[in-house]
Design an enzyme around this catalytic site. Structure first.
Site, PDB file in Angstrom:
ATOM      1  CB  CYS A 192       5.695  -0.124  -4.106  1.00 40.32           C
ATOM      2  SG  CYS A 192       6.183   1.091  -2.864  1.00 40.32           S
ATOM      3  CG  HIS A 193       7.818  -3.206   0.721  1.00 43.96           C
ATOM      4  ND1 HIS A 193       6.741  -2.416   1.078  1.00 43.96           N
ATOM      5  CD2 HIS A 193       7.646  -4.385   1.385  1.00 43.96           C
ATOM      6  CE1 HIS A 193       5.963  -3.078   1.923  1.00 43.96           C
ATOM      7  NE2 HIS A 193       6.485  -4.280   2.120  1.00 43.96           N
TER       8      HIS A 193
END
Length: 292
Positions: free
Chosen positions: A247-248
């Site tokens: 998700c980063h």
């Protein structure tokens, strides 16, 4: 004799990344290595092994403007990622992941009938809480920003009916492979426990190659809901397996209060460190490839 285990190295790198971020460009190799309790040559060798570049070079990857440069230079559409990302060979530091999703009915039961093992581990990004079922890692979070108690509770309450047992030894092989990221390691299994829409978003995240980024709107289009950017952002933020489900790598298309970085459930300093670490390694591999 100094401890040379991966856990020791991860703890050293986590401390070094934090020191570099806090001190800015004026921090010398000698001063940094002294803070780590290592000789300059030994520290530089360990740091370069894990990050791919020297501590001095790494500093440029931590600037707030780095997210904008990533969008310009390493932005990928999800269609392109599907063709060139994890389904192709991938980079040497890309993880080979296998994953399966819990059925909607299982998810609705809140983890009833599941035994979830958990443990704390050293990572390059600070203390990591890792949880797993018999089918794979189901949770990973970082305590650097919120503290260990809050990070543990954050994951535990996602599956309120599950039975939790502390058993780091059972998870250690998966965790070592995850943070070691060596080509040839056995695949790291993931057990995705979430609502159907969330799982579609998390599967889209898995198509973004390491060292690259995409946008929330790109993900919305990839899951068939191009107007659901806000819902996608919520699903990205609820991803329970941080770092492994990346998700980063989801950024804002335009700058906001934090520039293009957007938010990050485990704290923006952790997101910046992961993005900088991945970009540094990707650029180092690109240079090695050009020279070979």
């Amino acid at each position: 004799m100094q401890d040379e285990t991966p856990s020791y190295h991860h703890a050293v790198i986590a401390r070094a990344l934090k020191e570099i971020d806090a001190a800015g460009p004026g921090l010398t190799l000698e001063a940094l290595s002294a803070r780590m309790g290592m000789s300059p040559a030994h520290f530089q060798r360990v740091f370069s092994q894990w990050v791919g570049v020297s501590p001095k070079k790494y500093q440029q990857y931590l600037t707030l403007d780095h997210a904008r440069r990533l969008l310009e230079r390493r932005f990928t559409t999800l269609d392109a990622a599907l063709a060139t990302g994890l389904s192709g060979g991938g980079r040497l530091h890309d993880l080979f992941l296998t994953w399966e999703a819990m059925t909607p009915g299982e998810y609705a039961r809140g983890g009833a009938g599941l035994t979830i093992r958990w443990g704390w581990f050293s990572s390059p990004f600070g203390p990591a809480i890792v949880m797993g079922t018999d089918r794979g890692i189901c949770g990973m979070g970082f305590a650097e920003d919120m503290g260990e108690d809050a990070a543990f509770e954050d994951l535990r309450r996602r599956w309120p009916e599950a039975a939790f047992t502390e058993d780091p030894a059972a998870l250690a092989p998966w965790v070592q492979a995850a943070f070691g990221a060596r080509s040839g390691d056995a695949p790291v299994p993931l057990h995705m426990i979430g609502a159907p829409f969330q799982i579609k978003v998390w599967e889209a995240l898995l198509r973004i190659p390491s060292g690259h980024v995409t946008t929330y709107s790109e993900i919305a289009g990839a899951v068939g809901h191009p107007k659901a950017v806000r819902a996608v952002g919520t699903a990205v933020g609820r991803n329970p397996i941080s770092f492994l489900i990346p998700c980063h790598r989801a950024l804002r298309k335009s700058g906001g209060p934090h520039g293009h970085l957007g938010g990050y459930h485990w704290g923006l300093p952790v997101k910046r460190a992961i993005l900088a670490w991945e970009a540094a390694r990707a650029d180092a591999e690109d240079r090695q490839g050009a020279q070979s």
